[in-house]
Enzyme design. Structure first.
Site, PDB file in Angstrom:
ATOM      1  CE  LYS A   1      -3.848  -2.175   2.370  1.00  0.00           C
ATOM      2  NZ  LYS A   1      -4.342  -2.634   3.657  1.00  0.00           N
TER       3      LYS A   1
ATOM      4  CG  ASP B   1     -10.319  -0.203   5.059  1.00  0.00           C
ATOM      5  OD1 ASP B   1     -10.111  -0.706   3.949  1.00  0.00           O
ATOM      6  OD2 ASP B   1      -9.590  -0.381   6.052  1.00  0.00           O
TER       7      ASP B   1
ATOM      8  CD  GLN C   1      -3.736  -4.426   6.642  1.00  0.00           C
ATOM      9  OE1 GLN C   1      -3.806  -3.414   5.956  1.00  0.00           O
ATOM     10  NE2 GLN C   1      -4.097  -5.602   6.184  1.00  0.00           N
TER      11      GLN C   1
HETATM   12  N1  GUN Z   1      -7.026  -6.747   6.077  1.00  0.00           N
HETATM   13  C1  GUN Z   1      -7.300  -7.496   4.988  1.00  0.00           C
HETATM   14  N2  GUN Z   1      -8.001  -6.781   4.085  1.00  0.00           N
HETATM   15  C2  GUN Z   1      -8.169  -5.546   4.613  1.00  0.00           C
HETATM   16  C3  GUN Z   1      -8.801  -4.363   4.147  1.00  0.00           C
HETATM   17  O1  GUN Z   1      -9.378  -4.283   3.051  1.00  0.00           O
HETATM   18  N3  GUN Z   1      -8.748  -3.303   4.982  1.00  0.00           N
HETATM   19  C4  GUN Z   1      -8.144  -3.355   6.201  1.00  0.00           C
HETATM   20  N4  GUN Z   1      -8.168  -2.262   6.957  1.00  0.00           N
HETATM   21  N5  GUN Z   1      -7.553  -4.450   6.658  1.00  0.00           N
HETATM   22  C5  GUN Z   1      -7.561  -5.532   5.861  1.00  0.00           C
END
Ligand code: GUN
Length: 296
Positions: free
Chosen positions: A54, A121, A98
Site C-alpha cells: 500500500k 476502507d 490494518q
Molecule cells: N485486512 C485485509 N483486508 C483488509 C482491508 O481491506 N482493509 C483493512 N483495513 N484491513 C484488511
C-alpha cells in the site's frame, strides 16, 4: 464457450494511472497532496506485506504515505489517541487501520473512531449506513473494484440477476448493496443456503466471496454468466503452494461468458480502489468535484 478473462492487473494499472493524473493536477492547480495514513499494530506477516505494498503504490501515484507501525502490546487508549491525531491532521485525507487487530483491541471501537470522511476502507458504521440507504459514502475497496470491473465489462448492469455468495461485512454485504444501487436483482447466498448450486445457476453475475478454495464448481455457473472471484486461498497442489479462488477456474471458464482469474483478477483492484478512495476523500474535504468513474 471459453470465457473472456477479465484482467484485473491491467485494469488496476489503468485505475492507478487515472488516480496519478488527478493527483498531478491537484498538486499543480491547487497545491494539494492527497495523504493516506496506514496504521499497523503488531507484526502479522501477511499484514506487513499488504501495508508495504500500500505504501509503495501510494507514493507511486504521487500521494503522501504516512505509515504508523505500533507495537503489538499497544493499548487501546494509545491507538485511539493516534486516530484522533490523524483525524485532526489536514494533510491526512485517508486513514486505514490494518485488520485483523491483536485480540486485546476492540476493532469496532477503533474503526468507528476514524472520521467517516477519512474512512477510506468504508468500514465506519456511518459509511455502512450511508451505502445501505443509497447515499454518498466511502465504499469498501474490494467490492468497489468488483463493481468497476463489472461496469467496464457490461456497461449498465440494470435488470441483471446477481448472486453474491458470502455475507461478510467487508465484501459480501457491501457488494450486494452496490449491485442493488446499479439496479440488479440481488441474492445474497452463503454456506447455509439451501440448493446453493441452483441459486448460483440463476446468476448473470456471480460474485464468489466465501474464502473456501474452489468451492463453486463449473456446473453452478449459468452459460454466459460473468464470474467475479474474490477468493484468495493458498493451497498445496502437486507438492507446490498455489493461490486459487473460491471458484473452480478451469471448470467455470468453460461455461462463463467472462471470469476473473486468481491471481490477477480482483486482488490488484483492492489497493487501486484504496488510492481512488483517498483521492475522493481529498476532493470532498476540499469542496472539489469528485473524479468521475472512480467512485460508486
Ligand atoms: N485486512 C485485509 N483486508 C483488509 C482491508 O481491506 N482493509 C483493512 N483495513 N484491513 C484488511
Amino acid at each position: 464457450m471459453t470465457a473472456t478473462i477479465i484482467d484485473g492487473k491491467a485494469f488496476a494499472a489503468k485505475v492507478r494511472a487515472e488516480v496519478a493524473g488527478h493527483v498531478a493536477r491537484l498538486k499543480e492547480e491547487r497545491g494539494l497532496v492527497p495523504g493516506l495514513a496506514v496504521v499497523l499494530v503488531g507484526e502479522d506477516p501477511a499484514s506487513q506485506v499488504y501495508v508495504k505494498s500500500k505504501g509503495k503504490q501510494t507514493v507511486e501515484v504521487g500521494m503522501a504515505s504516512f505509515e504508523h507501525k505500533l507495537d503489538r502490546e499497544t493499548s487501546e487508549a494509545d491507538l485511539l489517541a493516534l486516530i484522533d491525531r490523524l483525524n485532526a491532521d489536514p494533510t491526512v485525507h485517508g486513514i486505514l487501520v490494518q485488520l485483523p487487530l491483536p485480540s486485546h483491541l476492540n476493532s469496532e471501537l477503533v474503526i468507528n473512531r476514524i472520521d467517516p470522511a477519512k474512512d477510506v476502507d468504508g468500514f465506519h458504521i456511518s459509511n455502512v449506513g450511508l451505502l445501505g440507504t443509497g447515499q454518498k459514502s466511502m465504499v469498501p475497496c474490494t467490492p468497489l473494484g468488483c463493481l468497476m470491473m463489472l461496469r467496464d465489462h457490461h456497461g449498465k448492469l440494470a435488470g441483471m440477476e446477481a448472486v453474491v455468495v458470502g455475507r461478510s461485512n467487508i465484501v459480501g454485504k457491501p457488494m450486494a448493496q452496490l449491485l442493488l444501487g446499479d439496479s440488479c436483482t440481488v441474492t445474497i447466498a452463503h454456506s447455509r443456503t439451501k440448493d446453493l448450486g441452483e441459486v448460483c445457476r440463476r446468476a448473470d453475475i456471480l460474485v464468489a466471496a466465501v474464502g473456501r478454495p474452489e468451492m463453486i464448481p463449473g456446473d453452478w455457473v449459468k452459460p454466459g454468466a460473468t464470474v467475479i472471484d474474490v477468493g484468495i486461498n493458498r493451497i498445496e497442489r502437486d507438492g507446490k503452494q498455489v493461490l486459487v479462488g473460491d471458484v473452480d477456474y478451469a471448470g467455470a471458464a468453460k461455461v462463463a461468458g467472462a471470469i476473473t482469474p486468481v491471481p490477477g483478477g480482483v486482488g490488484p483492484m483492492t489497493i487501486a480502489c484504496l488510492l481512488a478512495n483517498t483521492l475522493t476523500a481529498c476532493c470532498r474535504a476540499n469542496g472539489l468535484p469528485e473524479p468521475e468513474g472512480l467512485t460508486a
